[in-house]
Design an enzyme around this catalytic site. Structure first.
Site, PDB file in Angstrom:
ATOM      1  N   TRP A 548       1.257  14.325   0.625  1.00 54.21           N
ATOM      2  CA  TRP A 548       1.184  15.731   1.266  1.00 54.21           C
ATOM      3  C   TRP A 548      -0.163  15.969   1.741  1.00 54.21           C
ATOM      4  CZ3 TRP A 548       0.057  20.677  -1.766  1.00 54.21           C
ATOM      5  CH2 TRP A 548      -0.796  20.374  -2.870  1.00 54.21           C
ATOM      6  N   ASP A 549      -1.209  15.026   1.303  1.00 51.20           N
ATOM      7  CA  ASP A 549      -2.788  15.287   1.633  1.00 51.20           C
ATOM      8  C   ASP A 549      -2.725  15.412   3.056  1.00 51.20           C
ATOM      9  OD1 ASP A 549      -2.046  14.016  -0.951  1.00 51.20           O
ATOM     10  OD2 ASP A 549      -4.078  13.486  -0.983  1.00 51.20           O
ATOM     11  N   GLU A 689      -0.082  18.109 -11.019  1.00 52.95           N
ATOM     12  CA  GLU A 689       0.776  17.047 -11.653  1.00 52.95           C
ATOM     13  C   GLU A 689       0.374  16.772 -13.186  1.00 52.95           C
ATOM     14  OE1 GLU A 689      -0.199  13.900  -9.050  1.00 52.95           O
ATOM     15  OE2 GLU A 689       1.016  14.337  -7.458  1.00 52.95           O
TER      16      GLU A 689
HETATM   17  C1  BGC Z   1      -0.568  10.479  -8.527  1.00 55.91           C
HETATM   18  C2  BGC Z   1       0.708  10.696  -7.761  1.00 55.91           C
HETATM   19  C3  BGC Z   1       1.167   9.497  -7.334  1.00 55.91           C
HETATM   20  C4  BGC Z   1       1.255   8.295  -8.447  1.00 55.91           C
HETATM   21  C5  BGC Z   1       1.493   7.017  -7.998  1.00 55.91           C
HETATM   22  C6  BGC Z   1      -0.494   9.426  -9.576  1.00 55.91           C
HETATM   23  O1  BGC Z   1      -1.985   9.413  -9.900  1.00 55.91           O
HETATM   24  O2  BGC Z   1      -1.001  11.700  -9.157  1.00 55.91           O
HETATM   25  O3  BGC Z   1       0.872  11.589  -7.024  1.00 55.91           O
HETATM   26  O4  BGC Z   1       2.554   9.558  -6.643  1.00 55.91           O
HETATM   27  O5  BGC Z   1      -0.223   8.015  -9.057  1.00 55.91           O
HETATM   28  O6  BGC Z   1       0.948   6.386  -6.763  1.00 55.91           O
HETATM   29  C1  BGC Z   2      -2.832  14.201  -6.718  1.00 55.63           C
HETATM   30  C2  BGC Z   2      -1.788  14.631  -5.369  1.00 55.63           C
HETATM   31  C3  BGC Z   2      -2.051  13.915  -4.363  1.00 55.63           C
HETATM   32  C4  BGC Z   2      -2.343  12.475  -4.672  1.00 55.63           C
HETATM   33  C5  BGC Z   2      -3.078  11.737  -3.435  1.00 55.63           C
HETATM   34  C6  BGC Z   2      -2.995  13.095  -6.763  1.00 55.63           C
HETATM   35  O1  BGC Z   2      -4.068  12.789  -7.838  1.00 55.63           O
HETATM   36  O2  BGC Z   2      -2.398  15.171  -7.836  1.00 55.63           O
HETATM   37  O3  BGC Z   2      -1.645  15.941  -5.128  1.00 55.63           O
HETATM   38  O4  BGC Z   2      -1.294  13.836  -3.149  1.00 55.63           O
HETATM   39  O5  BGC Z   2      -3.592  12.459  -5.664  1.00 55.63           O
HETATM   40  O6  BGC Z   2      -4.165  12.013  -3.143  1.00 55.63           O
END
Ligand code: BGC
Ligand code: BGC
Length: 940
Positions: A548-549, A689
């Protein structure tokens, strides 16, 4: 840039009292039976009296009591003061007075900024007191350089803001002090000592105001490195990434260095990998150049390196590096210069220039360069070699990805020029075809090797071998200068639209341009089948997956400033609708559910299990790919944003509408009607998250509701404006009246956890029951780990700590749905509970904007700078993984939509409600509103 005052250090700048100091120290040393010399004296430059004495004592292996130290310092000073009587105007350094006079004639104020307590008497003896508006000396402030206090004191007395001051210094500590003061730094002396200044001269002799201004203007566009430090080489590789919207190459050294991580990625060339499913394959290396001087192979940890400087010119995207090298003690000294450029004028072309000039002695110079498939993606191999070819002038490698069968050819043609005869050769090692040029050079002579690289994937040509070969040869025929000129012209036109000018804040200005640059080079310029990954194309982090970034953080900048690139990024989502439909169907839903992490075709590529960050024997279940469903609304938001800004109705009709409508079908089918008569999304993850598998995340529910409402509006618009398309989509997506009636029910009865009295929103069901944050821990400036790392995953989830603002993000995206009071209440609640320092890098820019909205000026600036420094200063210690793309895009939003307060209204008109940080004197930018270029120039 407005330069209103210059502050001069005394010693080594206006006069050279070093000789007087030297004699005083020497006399003391003689009297105390200590060894002293001019070499030792050289190390005392810019160093305080006490520290100088310490150096002298250490040199002699001597200890001294505090009493002795005091007495010796005093004695030395007495000798020095006595010797000052000998100073006359003849001791003025060449150029100083002429330069100061020029400044004064031009209306620029001048001050002295010297740590010496004798400064006033020296100035008097030099007869230049009348040329200085302010004297800041050893009596003015307590803390010595490298603290900024003395210069800030001088600026204050001058009545000039720090960002409008430049400091002229010959000492490293003085340059540090100027930078810490937020001033421009003009260094006098060798690169080693003052290379970290914004501009450097050997001395003031011949220096003019125009030359200083030109140097500083240059610095506002240049990311520079004055010292190579192997400890941070991976961070530097990331920030020195260059690219052209088709491919990007990390800034690894041409000759290599142990532990480096050279990489180049081209859009769309994905290959399978375990755990993360897919990633872009690191291309055969084309940036390498091996250099031998008299048989000694160049490496920065060998021989003597001096005058080192690496810099990225953001105006042209050219990365360059210069230094002197002496391989052996008695051997020759050479000057090396490397340049690397990925052409923004051509999706397939890159250039590497290597120049060697002999400075001292004579040398046998040997250069070897080619293409090299001995590359890896952090240990994984993606290529099978199909073929290779080499000759004295052109080499190429033909490779195929192991799982996805993408063919790719990297070719390189080489030309050389020298002041002496050149011998040409080639080598044909497997996977490493290379050409070689040798010359025996006398002092003053040089050898230049230009390399013309063509990178052609089969996605771009039926016969990539022929295409790459002829492209490389055509480039060589056109020549280095012509290709650079085409690249420069392309960049000039990008910057014409995209530059954001910030005056009054030197660091913010450079950071702004750097972040824009990094997004421009990663943005898909020549394809609508790729988008920008969370770490751009600058590293291995998140394996180039798109989150979503892109739509929420990055897209707005492009929608406003380079709409064609925004459209490419959205077309990527459009082409991936089949993947999204597949995902929805697989989960038992209707419509299109976009993947949390997206790659080649829009199927879900989020890893399901990864190793625990602290304990590699444990696996952690990653739920984001299963349940972070807000991504589908985020993509629709991007579509609406693009449409709103550009007014591109044709695109909306043909592509955007379908994304919005089919996403709405997903949200309607996924909403659960429960006994309370409300619709819920249970077991989800919101933007924050730190809390997963939660119910009724307000961000998700409210965005889903917004999405459904928006879809109905889009449908109504289609019906009015494009009835044919309306009929077609209604049939294809099965938008029956019953289904639309259901959408309305979901909209009406969506569960939203907002206190009707106070306006406070609960982030998700049960959030307020969690343990409150421990402010002492959360705001401890010494904390170096994220709250999740400190408390562990489960522990953190039981508290109200936030990885990034979640409720505030919602209020940011849907400003019209909340009153000012509601925004304030939620800001006051959630901002203090957010892990701004080590949580998500996505947070700070949005926090900056919300701080602007509630009038928290100080908070806004702090948040803004956190985002500005994310990569340049590596504040999270993970910039080696790649650029934090969302932070970069958020920075633009924070400047333009936050501080600038730009609002584009539905009728296409726009207004500004700007509130710049107090020290900013200008914010200027351009954007397109409904296709018309608009210019904004705010000077408070
Ligand atoms: C991120 C998630 C990502 C996952 C796996 C986590 O560190 O917060 O957004 O989907 O790594 O790549
Ligand atoms: C964040 C997510 C983001 C992802 C990729 C994660 O650590 O929590 O919001 O989409 O990183 O940058």
């Amino acid at each position: 840039m407005e330069l209103r005052a210059l502050i001069f250090d005394l010693d080594g700048v206006i006069t050279d009292t070093a000789e007087y100091h030297y004699r005083s120290w020497q006399r003391l040393a003689d009297e105390e039976g200590m060894r002293f010399s001019r070499e030792i004296n050289e190390r005392l430059r810019g160093v305080s009296r006490r520290a100088s004495l310490q150096i002298m004592l250490d040199e002699n292996g001597r200890a001294a009591t505090e009493e002795q130290v005091t007495e010796w310092m005093e004695r030395k000073n007495n000798y020095y003061v006595a010797s000052l009587d000998e100073i006359t105007p003849a001791d003025l350094l060449p150029g100083a007075v002429a330069f100061i006079q020029e400044l004064r004639a031009a209306g620029v104020k001048t001050a002295l900024g010297s740590a010496s307590r004798n400064a006033q008497s020296v100035i008097d003896r030099l007869a230049v007191a009348h040329l200085l508006d302010v004297i800041a000396d050893g009596f003015s402030v307590e803390r010595p350089k490298p603290e900024p206090d003395l210069f800030l004191w001088a600026a204050d007395k001058l009545g000039v803001a720090p960002a409008n001051c430049a400091v002229v210094e010959d000492a490293a500590a003085g340059i540090d002090a100027a930078l810490a003061a937020g001033m421009w730094a003009v260094g006098l002396g060798p690169q080693e000592r003052v290379g970290h200044a914004h501009v450097r001269f050997d001395s003031l002799e011949g220096v003019t105001l125009a030359a200083v201004l030109a140097g500083l203007e240059n610095a506002a566009w240049t990311v520079a490195e004055a010292v190579f430090d192997p400890a941070n080489q991976l961070h530097k590789e990331t920030i020195f990434t260059v690219g052209n919207g088709a491919f990007c190459a990390r800034g690894s050294l041409e000759e290599g260095y142990p532990g480096d991580m050279p990489a180049c990625f081209v859009h769309r060339v994905w290959d399978d990998m375990p755990i993360n499913f897919t990633e872009l394959a690191n291309l055969p290396r084309w940036t390498g150049v091996d250099v031998w001087i008299d048989g000694e192979r160049l490496r920065l940890d060998r021989g003597q390196v001096s005058a080192y400087r690496r810099q990225l010119d953001l105006r042209s995207g050219v990365l360059s590096r210069s230094f002197h090298w002496q391989p052996g003690e008695d051997g020759p000294v050479v000057a090396l210069h490397f340049e690397r450029c990925t052409s923004l004028a051509d999706p397939h072309t890159a250039l590497v220039r290597t120049q060697v000039q002999v400075l001292q002695g004579a040398a046998e110079v040997r250069l070897r360069t080619g293409v090299d498939d001995h590359v890896e993606n952090t240990g994984l191999l993606h290529w099978r070699r199909i073929d290779q070819s080499q000759s004295e002038d052109v080499v190429w490698l033909h490779e195929r990805t192991r799982a996805t069968d993408h063919d790719l050819v990297v070719a390189a043609a080489v030309t050389a020029a020298a002041d002496a005869p050149v011998t040409a050769a080639f080598s044909d090692a497997d996977g490493q075809p290379a050409v070689e040029r040798r010359a025996r050079l006398a002092a003053g002579q040089s050898l230049t090797l230009d390399k013309f690289v063509a990178i052609v994937p089969d996605l771009d040509a039926d016969d990539p071998v022929a295409a790459a070969q002829s492209k490389a040869q055509a480039a060589a025929a056109a020549g280095y200068a012509a290709l650079c000129a085409a690249n420069d012209a392309a960049w000039t036109s990008v910057w014409q639209d995209m530059d954001v000018v910030i005056e009054g804040d030197i660091e913010a200005q450079l950071a702004m341009r750097f972040n824009i640059f990094q997004l421009v080079i990663a943005a898909p310029r020549w394809t609508e089948r790729a988008s920008i990954g969370a770490k751009t194309l600058s590293g291995f982090g998140y394996r180039h997956h798109v989150f979503w970034d892109t739509e929420i953080f990055i897209l707005p900048m492009f929608a406003y400033a380079q709409p064609e690139l925004a459209r490419n990024m959205l077309m990527y989502r459009y082409h991936n609708l089949p993947g999204a439909r597949q995902k929805a169907a697989g989960n038992g839903y209707e419509g299109a559910q976009f993947p949390w992490e997206s790659a080649a075709d829009g199927t879900e590529v989020t890893p399901t299990w990864v190793t625990h960050f602290a304990d590699p024997t444990k696996l952690v279940r990653i739920w984001t790919g299963d349940i972070e469903i807000h991504i589908t609304a985020d993509v629709a938001y991007g579509v609406m944003q693009y449409w709103h800004v550009t007014g591109d109705d044709a695109w909306m009709r043909d592509h955007g509408a379908e994304i919005v409508l089919d996403g709405a079908s997903f949200f309607a089918s996924a909403a659960q009607l429960e006994e309370d008569g409300r619709y819920h999304y249970r077991n989800v993850i919101g933007p924050d998250e730190y809390h997963d598998r939660i119910d009724d995340n307000t961000f998700t529910n409210a965005m889903a509701k917004w999405h459904l409402e928006t879809a109905l509006e889009v449908l109504a618009w289609l019906e009015r404006q494009h009835p044919d398309k309306h009929g077609q989509l209604a049939a294809a997506l099965d938008l029956s009246p019953e289904r639309l009636a259901h959408w309305l029910q979901v909209i009406d009865a969506m569960a939203i956890l907002q206190d009707p009295e106070t306006g406070l929103i609960e982030q998700f069901a049960g959030y307020f029951d969690l343990e409150d944050v421990d402010i002492a821990v959360l705001r401890d400036p010494g904390r170096t780990k994220s709250m999740q790392a400190l408390l562990d995953i489960e522990g953190c989830a039981e508290t109200q700590n936030l990885k990034q603002p979640d409720v505030l993000m919602l209020q940011y995206l849907l400003p019209n749905r909340f009153t000012a009071e509601q925004v304030r209440v939620n800001y006051d609640y959630y901002d203090p509970r957010t892990d701004h320092e080590h949580g998500s890098s996505l947070g700070p820019s949005i926090s900056a904007i919300m701080a602007c909205r509630v009038g928290d000026a100080e908070g806004a600036y702090q948040h803004f700078m956190r985002a500005a420094r994310a990569d340049l200063r590596d504040v999270r210690h993970n910039a080696s993984d790649g650029i934090h793309a969302a932070s970069a895009g958020g920075l633009w939003q924070a400047a333009v939509l936050g501080f600038g307060g730009l609002q584009l209204h539905d009728d296409g008109s726009w207004t500004m409600q700007s509130q710049l940080p107090h020290h900013w004197t200008r914010l200027a930018f351009k954007f397109y509103a409904r296709g018309q270029l608009q210019t904004v120039d705010i000077r408070p």
